[in-house]
Design a protein around this motif. Sequence first.
Motif, short mmCIF file in Angstrom:
data_model
loop_
_atom_site.label_atom_id
_atom_site.label_comp_id
_atom_site.label_asym_id
_atom_site.label_seq_id
_atom_site.Cartn_x
_atom_site.Cartn_y
_atom_site.Cartn_z
N ILE A 94 45.55 45.79 54.06
CA ILE A 94 46.19 44.64 53.91
C ILE A 94 46.44 43.48 54.37
O ILE A 94 46.61 43.37 55.28
CB ILE A 94 47.41 44.84 52.76
CG1 ILE A 94 48.72 46.17 52.95
CG2 ILE A 94 47.13 45.48 51.94
CD1 ILE A 94 49.49 46.47 53.07
N SER A 107 35.92 40.61 40.38
CA SER A 107 37.07 40.77 39.91
C SER A 107 37.14 42.44 40.51
O SER A 107 36.20 42.80 40.98
CB SER A 107 36.01 41.77 38.13
OG SER A 107 35.48 42.28 38.03
N ASP A 108 38.46 43.62 39.29
CA ASP A 108 38.47 44.67 40.57
C ASP A 108 37.26 45.15 39.14
O ASP A 108 37.01 46.63 40.93
CB ASP A 108 39.96 44.66 39.27
CG ASP A 108 41.16 44.62 40.04
OD1 ASP A 108 41.14 44.27 41.34
OD2 ASP A 108 42.04 45.03 40.15
N ARG A 168 36.02 43.09 51.32
CA ARG A 168 36.33 41.48 51.50
C ARG A 168 35.87 40.85 50.24
O ARG A 168 34.45 40.12 50.48
CB ARG A 168 36.19 41.41 52.68
CG ARG A 168 37.73 40.01 52.36
CD ARG A 168 38.69 39.02 53.41
NE ARG A 168 39.32 37.65 53.24
CZ ARG A 168 38.22 37.31 53.26
NH1 ARG A 168 36.71 36.70 53.87
NH2 ARG A 168 39.70 35.94 53.68
N LYS A 174 37.30 38.40 47.12
CA LYS A 174 38.31 37.49 46.68
C LYS A 174 38.12 37.21 45.55
O LYS A 174 39.41 36.60 44.84
CB LYS A 174 38.97 36.28 47.66
CG LYS A 174 39.49 36.29 49.44
CD LYS A 174 40.50 37.42 49.41
CE LYS A 174 41.36 37.36 50.48
NZ LYS A 174 42.51 38.38 50.81
N LEU A 213 42.18 51.08 53.61
CA LEU A 213 43.05 50.09 52.30
C LEU A 213 43.44 48.67 53.52
O LEU A 213 43.74 49.58 54.99
CB LEU A 213 43.80 50.09 51.66
CG LEU A 213 44.51 49.52 50.80
CD1 LEU A 213 43.58 48.38 49.63
CD2 LEU A 213 46.11 49.34 50.88
N ASP A 219 50.18 40.40 51.03
CA ASP A 219 49.37 41.66 49.86
C ASP A 219 49.93 42.94 49.67
O ASP A 219 48.83 44.54 49.00
CB ASP A 219 47.52 42.50 50.26
CG ASP A 219 47.17 40.03 50.91
OD1 ASP A 219 47.59 39.48 50.17
OD2 ASP A 219 46.83 40.71 51.77
N GLU A 254 43.82 49.35 43.74
CA GLU A 254 43.72 49.51 43.19
C GLU A 254 42.56 50.41 43.41
O GLU A 254 41.72 51.53 42.91
CB GLU A 254 44.13 49.70 41.82
CG GLU A 254 45.09 49.56 40.90
CD GLU A 254 46.26 50.84 41.78
OE1 GLU A 254 45.86 51.21 40.29
OE2 GLU A 254 47.30 50.90 41.64
N VAL A 255 41.93 49.29 43.95
CA VAL A 255 40.29 49.14 44.19
C VAL A 255 39.88 50.42 44.75
O VAL A 255 38.87 51.38 44.57
CB VAL A 255 39.74 48.07 44.36
CG1 VAL A 255 38.30 48.29 44.84
CG2 VAL A 255 39.80 47.52 43.58
N ASP A 305 42.39 44.51 50.91
CA ASP A 305 44.19 44.18 49.60
C ASP A 305 44.05 44.31 48.41
O ASP A 305 45.47 45.27 48.03
CB ASP A 305 43.83 42.86 49.39
CG ASP A 305 44.03 41.95 50.03
OD1 ASP A 305 44.44 41.93 51.81
OD2 ASP A 305 43.21 40.11 50.44
N ARG A 306 42.88 45.33 47.92
CA ARG A 306 43.22 45.94 46.53
C ARG A 306 43.07 47.34 45.97
O ARG A 306 42.26 48.13 46.84
CB ARG A 306 42.29 45.09 45.93
CG ARG A 306 41.97 43.98 45.61
CD ARG A 306 40.70 43.33 44.26
NE ARG A 306 40.20 41.86 44.73
CZ ARG A 306 39.90 41.82 44.01
NH1 ARG A 306 39.55 41.77 42.83
NH2 ARG A 306 39.19 40.51 44.28
#
Length: 213
Positions: free
Chosen positions: A85, A44-45, A39, A41, A83, A89, A73-74, A70-71
């Motif tokens: 969320i 960057s990706d 985690r 926040k 993942l 999110d 795409e990551v 949350d991400r």
Amino acid sequence: MPLDLSLYLITDRGLCAGQGLVETVMAAVRGGVTIVQLRDKYASDAELIDQARQLKAALAGTGVPLIINDRLEVALAAGADGLHIGQDDGDVAKARAALGPETILGLSVQTHAQLACLDPGALDYLGLGPVFATPSKHDHAAPLGFEGLASLVAASPLPAVAIGGLKAEHVAATRDAGARGLAVISAICGTPDPELAAQAFSAGSCHRSADVQ
């Protein structure tokens, strides 16, 4: 990969800075952490993908899954195991469709209304909380306490991990409330010895098991 929610570590950039992210996480895993959530926040990706790949490589062979906070795409780019969320999110169904059926997907839940709206078939576990107020998240919902946690766990169709200001001395109360485990940040990442800190949670679980027997 089996889902063991007993001791769920959530990383924090600032708290891990002194010893390093990978070093902190691996020390905690040696101490008994069973699942790790990356985690950050503010990264960057690209930064988070790099961190995730480093952690994924370090965790190889341990049986401890790596979850991305949350991400989506990551998580996909890094080949993470899962993942997690929050309520704001992203869409659970879309996340599940992108991740596929084998990837772990968790959702944060704070209220019974949120429980009533979720699709349990698309999720693997829930994060319930906050049990207590915590400085790691300034915009959290009102604290549940253990009574509120127990009420949510009883209504949950999925295994749940409790989060929010939890420490090793809360293991028994968390288990009594019905949660499968505890999610912690500062109680491990914010200590000079993450391995020893994680062991304290595992010891609490062992003591609880002995009491039940």
